[in-house]
Design a protein around this motif. Structure first.
Motif, PDB file in Angstrom:
ATOM      1  N   THR A 281       0.686  -1.073  -0.032  1.00  0.00           N
ATOM      2  CA  THR A 281       0.013  -0.025   0.099  1.00  0.00           C
ATOM      3  C   THR A 281       0.761   1.301  -0.056  1.00  0.00           C
ATOM      4  N   GLY A 282       2.061   1.228  -0.283  1.00  0.00           N
ATOM      5  CA  GLY A 282       2.877   2.373  -0.357  1.00  0.00           C
ATOM      6  C   GLY A 282       3.249   2.917   0.900  1.00  0.00           C
ATOM      7  N   ALA A 283       3.246   2.049   2.162  1.00  0.00           N
ATOM      8  CA  ALA A 283       3.657   2.336   3.397  1.00  0.00           C
ATOM      9  C   ALA A 283       2.630   3.478   3.918  1.00  0.00           C
ATOM     10  N   THR A 284       1.538   3.503   3.308  1.00  0.00           N
ATOM     11  CA  THR A 284       0.544   4.678   3.883  1.00  0.00           C
ATOM     12  C   THR A 284      -0.177   4.421   5.037  1.00  0.00           C
ATOM     13  N   GLY A 285      -0.131   2.972   5.492  1.00  0.00           N
ATOM     14  CA  GLY A 285      -1.189   2.892   6.620  1.00  0.00           C
ATOM     15  C   GLY A 285      -2.445   2.555   6.033  1.00  0.00           C
ATOM     16  N   ALA A 286      -2.940   2.276   4.647  1.00  0.00           N
ATOM     17  CA  ALA A 286      -4.077   1.908   4.248  1.00  0.00           C
ATOM     18  C   ALA A 286      -4.561   0.635   4.988  1.00  0.00           C
ATOM     19  N   THR A 287      -5.713   0.496   5.186  1.00  0.00           N
ATOM     20  CA  THR A 287      -6.243  -0.695   5.783  1.00  0.00           C
ATOM     21  C   THR A 287      -7.204  -1.532   5.039  1.00  0.00           C
ATOM     22  N   VAL A 288      -6.966  -2.784   4.985  1.00  0.00           N
ATOM     23  CA  VAL A 288      -7.984  -3.623   4.576  1.00  0.00           C
ATOM     24  C   VAL A 288      -8.782  -4.398   5.445  1.00  0.00           C
ATOM     25  N   HIS A 289      -9.896  -4.220   5.767  1.00  0.00           N
ATOM     26  CA  HIS A 289     -10.788  -4.728   6.933  1.00  0.00           C
ATOM     27  C   HIS A 289     -11.386  -6.175   6.391  1.00  0.00           C
ATOM     28  N   VAL A 290     -11.152  -7.069   7.304  1.00  0.00           N
ATOM     29  CA  VAL A 290     -11.652  -8.426   6.802  1.00  0.00           C
ATOM     30  C   VAL A 290     -12.822  -8.711   7.668  1.00  0.00           C
ATOM     31  N   ARG A 291     -14.031  -8.906   7.122  1.00  0.00           N
ATOM     32  CA  ARG A 291     -15.239  -9.188   7.648  1.00  0.00           C
ATOM     33  C   ARG A 291     -15.675 -10.647   7.436  1.00  0.00           C
ATOM     34  N   ALA A 292     -15.784 -11.337   8.625  1.00  0.00           N
ATOM     35  CA  ALA A 292     -16.392 -12.781   8.460  1.00  0.00           C
ATOM     36  C   ALA A 292     -17.794 -12.733   8.611  1.00  0.00           C
ATOM     37  N   ILE A 293     -18.162 -13.950   7.657  1.00  0.00           N
ATOM     38  CA  ILE A 293     -19.798 -13.978   7.761  1.00  0.00           C
ATOM     39  C   ILE A 293     -20.121 -15.748   7.843  1.00  0.00           C
ATOM     40  N   GLY A 294     -20.662 -16.256   8.569  1.00  0.00           N
ATOM     41  CA  GLY A 294     -20.894 -17.610   8.531  1.00  0.00           C
ATOM     42  C   GLY A 294     -20.935 -18.196  10.107  1.00  0.00           C
TER      43      GLY A 294
END
Length: 357
Positions: A281-294
């Protein structure tokens, strides 16, 4: 219109009236006051006019919606008749598209390139909606014709046509049937889920996957939910803590969100973590949230509604933007998915990968 309260006791009012464009009285304040008095049936009513504004029938789209640090949205970017009721809808869509991008850039999670996608995505939607509203307005002419109204008739002739339409006679019944048919022919004006919910982006802050948009029996009236990149995340009811909640509640207001099956959540969480650790992410701190369903997760799909709509396998995942449009999707899990996720994130956010190779 107030100024201190709304209702019959208000001392300020807004009055709407129509003039022909060639009628000089539309700029004559004394004539406007006289028209108000006739409308109200109070010939000696004292009226103080605070302001007179003129609305003109038009369809306008700004050539640009971004120039440097200036962005245009809503009526500044596109104006059209109110037929179809798309003015506020289109304006809110503009803002929903723009604010998450501004936040991402100002918080250091994305580059300025992301802001260029605002115009790329929104201007085609604005153009379509302007054309659609103008077409809707033209459909009203069919209704007027069926009613027996013409631009060249006198006021008396117009009222006579309305009286015939209301009459309990064979002629009146025939005219009512013709008007009903004309109204039905203009259904695109008020039955347009395909326009209101089916609008989507073909390019911009997204990764196309080579699929085609779903076919609709009627492209204006029908909406077919899909997780195809560029489209809005389909609504589905989930269960959370014993209450029914929309899957939309899972989408984070900052960063990107992966919606995954609970069984496969660990591998997707590792992939999201790897994106951050390798600097994709270019060391910007961009976040990918993982949301679990099931099963076993806080959010479950007891009716299978989400499973039926997600259009990816149990080990796949859609990546969703804060404005709830799909940015990318993986139909299934493969060993290449972590790298693909990293490339998708930096592409969507307009960032350069730390390791291009």
């Amino acid at each position: 219109m107030g100024p201190d309260g709304w209702g019959r006791d208000s001392t300020e009012w807004a009055v709407h009236t129509a003039f022909r464009t060639d009628d000089p009285a539309r700029h004559d304040e004394a004539a406007i006051r006289g028209r108000f008095r006739r409308m109200l049936g109070i010939p000696d009513l004292e009226i103080e006019v605070h302001a007179v504004s003129h609305w003109e029938f038009e369809g306008v789209v700004a050539r640009r919606q971004r120039k440097g640090p200036v962005f245009q949205a809503g009526n500044a970017a596109h104006r059209h008749p109110p037929t179809g009721g798309l003015g506020l809808n289109t304006a809110v869509q503009d803002v929903h598209n723009l604010v998450w991008k501004l936040d991402a850039v100002l918080s250091g999670q994305a580059s300025d390139v992301l802001l260029d996608t605002y115009e790329t995505e929104r201007r085609p939607v604005g153009e379509f909606n302007v054309r659609h509203c103008l077409t809707n307005a033209g459909g009203h002419a069919r209704i007027a014709t069926a009613l027996g109204l013409r631009a060249d008739q006198s006021e008396e002739e117009g009222w006579a046509a309305v009286t015939e339409w209301l009459a309990e006679t064979p002629e009146g019944e025939a005219k009512r049937a013709a008007v009903a048919e004309a109204v039905a022919s203009n259904a695109d004006d008020y039955s347009q889920l395909g326009v209101e919910l089916g609008y989507h982006y073909e390019s911009g802050a997204l990764i196309p996957d080579g699929t085609s948009a779903p076919e609709r029996k009627h492209p204006l009236r029908d909406h077919v939910p899909t997780t195809r990149p560029g489209h809005s995340l389909p609504h589905a009811w989930l269960s959370h803590g014993g209450s029914r909640e929309s899957v939309h509640r899972l989408i984070a207001p900052r960063g990107l969100t992966l919606l995954v099956d609970a069984e496969h959540a660990p591998r997707w969480e590792s992939a999201a973590q790897a994106v951050a650790e390798t600097g994709a992410t270019g060391a910007t701190g961009a976040t990918v949230h993982v949301r679990a369903i099931g099963s076993g997760a806080e959010w479950t799909d007891p009716t299978g509604e989400w499973t039926a709509l997600r259009e990816v396998g149990g080990d796949g995942a859609p990546l969703v933007r804060p404005d709830r449009h799909i940015a990318w999707r993986a139909p299934s899990w493969t060993d290449d998915r972590p790298a693909e996720l990293g490339r998708a994130v930096h592409s969507v956010l307009g960032l350069q990968p730390a390791h291009p190779n």
